[in-house]
Design an enzyme around this catalytic site. Structure first.
Site, mmCIF file in Angstrom:
data_model
loop_
_atom_site.group_PDB
_atom_site.id
_atom_site.type_symbol
_atom_site.label_atom_id
_atom_site.label_comp_id
_atom_site.label_asym_id
_atom_site.label_seq_id
_atom_site.Cartn_x
_atom_site.Cartn_y
_atom_site.Cartn_z
ATOM 1 N N TRP A 112 42.989 34.641 33.906
ATOM 2 C CA TRP A 112 42.462 35.754 34.707
ATOM 3 C C TRP A 112 43.419 36.111 35.827
ATOM 4 O O TRP A 112 43.591 37.294 36.143
ATOM 5 C CB TRP A 112 41.060 35.438 35.220
ATOM 6 C CG TRP A 112 40.086 35.231 34.099
ATOM 7 C CD1 TRP A 112 39.389 34.091 33.821
ATOM 8 C CD2 TRP A 112 39.723 36.174 33.074
ATOM 9 N NE1 TRP A 112 38.616 34.281 32.695
ATOM 10 C CE2 TRP A 112 38.798 35.531 32.208
ATOM 11 C CE3 TRP A 112 40.097 37.493 32.786
ATOM 12 C CZ2 TRP A 112 38.239 36.172 31.096
ATOM 13 C CZ3 TRP A 112 39.539 38.118 31.680
ATOM 14 C CH2 TRP A 112 38.631 37.468 30.858
ATOM 15 N N ASP A 179 38.816 36.598 43.286
ATOM 16 C CA ASP A 179 38.022 36.805 42.076
ATOM 17 C C ASP A 179 37.075 35.612 41.951
ATOM 18 O O ASP A 179 37.493 34.500 41.653
ATOM 19 C CB ASP A 179 38.962 36.895 40.866
ATOM 20 C CG ASP A 179 38.209 36.984 39.533
ATOM 21 O OD1 ASP A 179 36.961 36.977 39.535
ATOM 22 O OD2 ASP A 179 38.888 37.059 38.487
ATOM 23 N N LYS A 203 28.487 36.088 34.731
ATOM 24 C CA LYS A 203 28.691 34.647 34.755
ATOM 25 C C LYS A 203 27.635 33.944 35.619
ATOM 26 O O LYS A 203 27.319 32.807 35.373
ATOM 27 C CB LYS A 203 30.080 34.283 35.285
ATOM 28 C CG LYS A 203 31.242 35.011 34.616
ATOM 29 C CD LYS A 203 31.663 34.413 33.300
ATOM 30 C CE LYS A 203 32.614 35.292 32.496
ATOM 31 N NZ LYS A 203 33.823 35.704 33.168
HETATM 32 C C1 LIG Z 1 35.080 36.565 32.925
HETATM 33 C C2 LIG Z 1 36.064 36.646 34.007
HETATM 34 C C3 LIG Z 1 36.796 37.831 34.265
HETATM 35 C C4 LIG Z 1 36.685 39.066 33.413
HETATM 36 O O1 LIG Z 1 35.514 39.727 33.623
HETATM 37 P P1 LIG Z 1 35.182 41.105 32.877
HETATM 38 O O2 LIG Z 1 33.897 41.470 33.519
HETATM 39 O O3 LIG Z 1 35.090 40.813 31.417
HETATM 40 O O4 LIG Z 1 36.269 42.071 33.166
HETATM 41 C C5 LIG Z 1 37.666 37.826 35.332
HETATM 42 N N1 LIG Z 1 37.831 36.740 36.101
HETATM 43 C C6 LIG Z 1 37.167 35.589 35.876
HETATM 44 C C7 LIG Z 1 37.395 34.426 36.773
HETATM 45 C C8 LIG Z 1 36.265 35.507 34.820
HETATM 46 O O5 LIG Z 1 35.599 34.373 34.600
#
Ligand SMILES: *Cc1c(COP(=O)(O)O)cnc(C)c1O
Length: 366
Positions: A112, A179, A203
């Site tokens: 990511w 993030d 998540k």
């Molecule tokens: C799942 C995830 C993403 C991507 O998320 P999307 O909503 O599919 O764009 C980005 N960063 C982390 C840490 C993730 O776990």
């Protein structure tokens, strides 16, 4: 297993859902969400057929936004909470669009982070301040120096794929962007150390389709480029996250989850449970010779436990035992292999116990 709707009463038969995302949500949240799709709060209309400008939905959006700030301890501290679309992946670009004037720093801790770096490179100079790529991202880099003069430093708090988690964030004058897609609302910290936090809902908060963005007012309006409206945090903030039609269902479910978390006692209450779950599985991984952990001990994630089976001849037996016990979603990501047990906020200690019992039973068979 199917949901059966009977007079708005739901009978839900559940597996132990260790899926990495989209993933487990609290049972009662799903029940309320399903009811609202049929009819919202006895108004004779479904949540998904009313105007997003209706007083019912405006209240939902406002509640979701204020609950997010309240749970993070950021109320009245100059932050906006926004529910946007495009996933966390859109934030890789949006963060840079809004904050990157000349040069930004990135801590590269996995897939990511790399994707975030790739998007930001379209807009300016990117300095990789530290990386754990040399060991397939099984640890969190430490002791690095953050150069001054960066527009921001970008971090990924929890690396969903590799099962590592930043336990201590760098102390620096440089604004921090994080993030937090896979561990937001899971552990206490001083969230005001960040100027921008973003997290895809799927998540730890709701269904896929919305992304929570928490941005500090002060940091906006500093770049010289023209920002397209849909990518401009100021535009969304100025319209209370209603610049265009918001994803009404994901926002509603997120609101229910945040309410559930608040009723439970907030982040500190869930953190205690999350630590118990993580301790349970990691102590089994450590003591059981049939399994070995992937992530460095000090950096192990409380959300995603990654591990391998040391004796491949036992793999089939393990997989069958898991299947029979109703364990879902523990296959590791293709870039790591092995197994990954994701234990987000809604997962019970009991479910983790079911998996750990199977692991220890397997040792006896080996
Ligand atoms: C799942 C995830 C993403 C991507 O998320 P999307 O909503 O599919 O764009 C980005 N960063 C982390 C840490 C993730 O776990």
């Amino acid at each position: 297993m199917p949901l059966q709707v009977k007079n708005h009463q739901l009978i839900v038969m559940k597996k132990h859902n260790f899926s990495a995302g989209p993933c487990i949500l609290p049972q009662e949240v799903m029940q309320k969400a399903a009811e609202a799709v049929v009819e919202l709060n006895d108004i004779g209309l479904s949540l998904i057929e009313i105007s997003h400008r209706s007083k019912e939905f405006v209240e939902i959006m406002e509640t979701a936004r204020s609950l997010a700030l309240e749970l993070l301890g950021l109320e009245g501290k100059g932050y906006h909470a926004l529910f946007l679309q495009g996933g966390a992946s859109m934030q890789f670009l949006m963060a840079a669009y809004n904050l990157l004037e000349t040069k930004a720093g990135y801590i590269n801790t996995g897939t990511w982070s790399l994707k975030a770096i790739k998007e930001a490179r379209l807009l300016g100079e990117i300095h990789e301040v530290a990386s754990s790529q040399d060991q397939n991202f099984n640890y969190i880099p430490k002791g690095y120096e953050v150069p001054s003069g960066l527009d921001y430093l970008h971090l990924t708090s929890n690396n969903t794929i590799f099962g590592t988690q930043i336990k201590e964030f760098p102390k620096t004058e440089v604004p921090l962007v994080c993030d937090m897609s896979s561990d937001i609302f899971s552990r206490t910290m001083d969230f005001s150390q960040f100027d921008l936090i973003y997290a895809g809902a799927q998540k730890n908060m709701g269904p896929a389709g919305t992304t929570l963005v928490v941005v500090k007012e002060d940091i906006l309006g500093k770049v010289s480029r023209q920002i397209p409206s849909m990518l401009d945090y100021s535009v969304h903030a100025g319209k209370d996250s209603m610049f265009n039609t918001p994803p009404v269902f994901p926002v509603y479910v997120s609101m229910l989850t945040l309410q559930w978390l608040k009723d439970l006692g907030g982040i500190s209450a869930i953190e205690e449970i999350n630590e118990k779950k993580a301790n349970l599985i990691y102590s089994e991984i450590e003591l059981n010779p049939v399994f070995s952990g992937f992530a460095a001990k000090a950096d192990r994630s409380t959300m995603n436990a990654t591990f391998n089976i040391t004796d491949e001849t036992l793999k089939e037996t393990f997989d069958t035992m898991c299947l029979e016990a109703g364990i879902n979603g523990i296959n590791g990501h293709r870039s790591v292999g092995g197994y990954r047990a994701s234990m987000y906020n809604a997962m019970s200690l009991e479910s983790v116990g079911v998996l750990v019992d199977i692991m220890s039973e397997l040792e006896k068979k080996g």
